[in-house]
Design an enzyme around this catalytic site. Structure first.
Site, short mmCIF file in Angstrom:
data_model
loop_
_atom_site.label_atom_id
_atom_site.label_comp_id
_atom_site.label_asym_id
_atom_site.label_seq_id
_atom_site.Cartn_x
_atom_site.Cartn_y
_atom_site.Cartn_z
N ASP A 113 -21.73 -1.76 -36.46
CA ASP A 113 -22.24 -0.38 -36.56
C ASP A 113 -22.23 0.05 -37.98
O ASP A 113 -21.17 0.19 -38.81
CB ASP A 113 -21.57 0.36 -35.46
CG ASP A 113 -22.33 1.72 -35.22
OD1 ASP A 113 -22.49 2.50 -36.22
OD2 ASP A 113 -22.66 1.78 -33.95
N ASN B 74 -24.03 3.97 -23.75
CA ASN B 74 -24.15 5.51 -23.57
C ASN B 74 -25.88 5.45 -22.85
O ASN B 74 -26.48 4.68 -23.32
CB ASN B 74 -24.69 5.92 -24.80
CG ASN B 74 -23.30 6.40 -25.50
OD1 ASN B 74 -22.09 6.72 -24.83
ND2 ASN B 74 -23.02 6.29 -26.73
N GLN C 70 -26.96 8.81 -26.14
CA GLN C 70 -27.90 7.40 -26.64
C GLN C 70 -28.63 8.01 -27.78
O GLN C 70 -29.52 8.76 -27.45
CB GLN C 70 -28.40 6.79 -25.43
CG GLN C 70 -29.27 5.78 -25.88
CD GLN C 70 -29.79 4.96 -24.66
OE1 GLN C 70 -29.64 5.21 -23.59
NE2 GLN C 70 -30.54 3.76 -24.99
N VAL D 164 -30.30 5.56 -29.69
CA VAL D 164 -31.53 4.43 -29.90
C VAL D 164 -31.97 4.10 -28.65
O VAL D 164 -31.21 3.76 -27.73
CB VAL D 164 -31.03 3.26 -30.79
CG1 VAL D 164 -31.99 2.17 -31.03
CG2 VAL D 164 -30.36 3.79 -32.04
N HIS E 53 -27.76 -1.01 -25.50
CA HIS E 53 -26.80 -1.45 -26.29
C HIS E 53 -25.46 -1.14 -25.74
O HIS E 53 -24.96 0.06 -25.28
CB HIS E 53 -26.91 -1.42 -27.87
CG HIS E 53 -26.98 0.17 -28.27
ND1 HIS E 53 -28.03 0.91 -27.83
CD2 HIS E 53 -26.16 1.13 -28.82
CE1 HIS E 53 -27.68 2.07 -28.40
NE2 HIS E 53 -26.64 2.30 -28.90
N HIS F 108 -21.20 -0.53 -27.05
CA HIS F 108 -20.67 -0.41 -28.35
C HIS F 108 -19.11 -1.15 -27.96
O HIS F 108 -18.45 -0.71 -27.08
CB HIS F 108 -20.33 1.09 -28.48
CG HIS F 108 -21.27 1.80 -28.73
ND1 HIS F 108 -21.69 2.29 -30.10
CD2 HIS F 108 -22.32 2.29 -28.22
CE1 HIS F 108 -22.80 2.90 -30.20
NE2 HIS F 108 -23.26 2.96 -28.83
#
Length: 112
Positions: free
Chosen positions: A29, A85, A92, A94, A98, A100
């Protein structure tokens, strides 16, 4: 859908890739929230976990196993958080599913 993650997957944007296979990539990240902060990103352009359906079960399982593998490789297999998220209200930023992976420090109830 052409998110920043899609552009990274397609090689149009640079990223620090720590794992790559035919179903997903894992990157560091760029704004880490923990000493180890990795993102597990499916190549399939799902907007969020809420957009996944039963046909995505194998992919979602693969993402979990990859998360375990890269957490172990990063030295945090003994304790890490795995977070997705889901939607803007959950943070969230993006619009591409995905996960994390956060680790490298102790988490307590106050950090939930």
């Amino acid at each position: 859908m052409s998110s920043v993650f899609t552009q990274i997957i397609n090689g149009k944007l640079p990223a620090d890739i720590v794992h790559e296979d035919d179903q997903c990539i894992v990157i560091k990240d760029i704004h880490p929230q923990a000493p180890v902060h990795l993102l597990v990103i499916p190549r399939k352009p799902l907007l969020s976990l809420a957009e996944a359906d039963d046909s995505d079960a194998a992919l979602l399982g693969h993402l979990m196993l990859v998360a375990r593998r890269v957490a172990n490789d990063a030295g945090i297999g003994h304790g890490f958080r795995l977070i997705a998220n889901n939607g803007a209200a959950a943070g969230q930023t993006v619009d591409h599913l995905h996960f994390h992976i956060l680790g490298g420090r102790r988490y307590g109830e106050a950090n939930l």
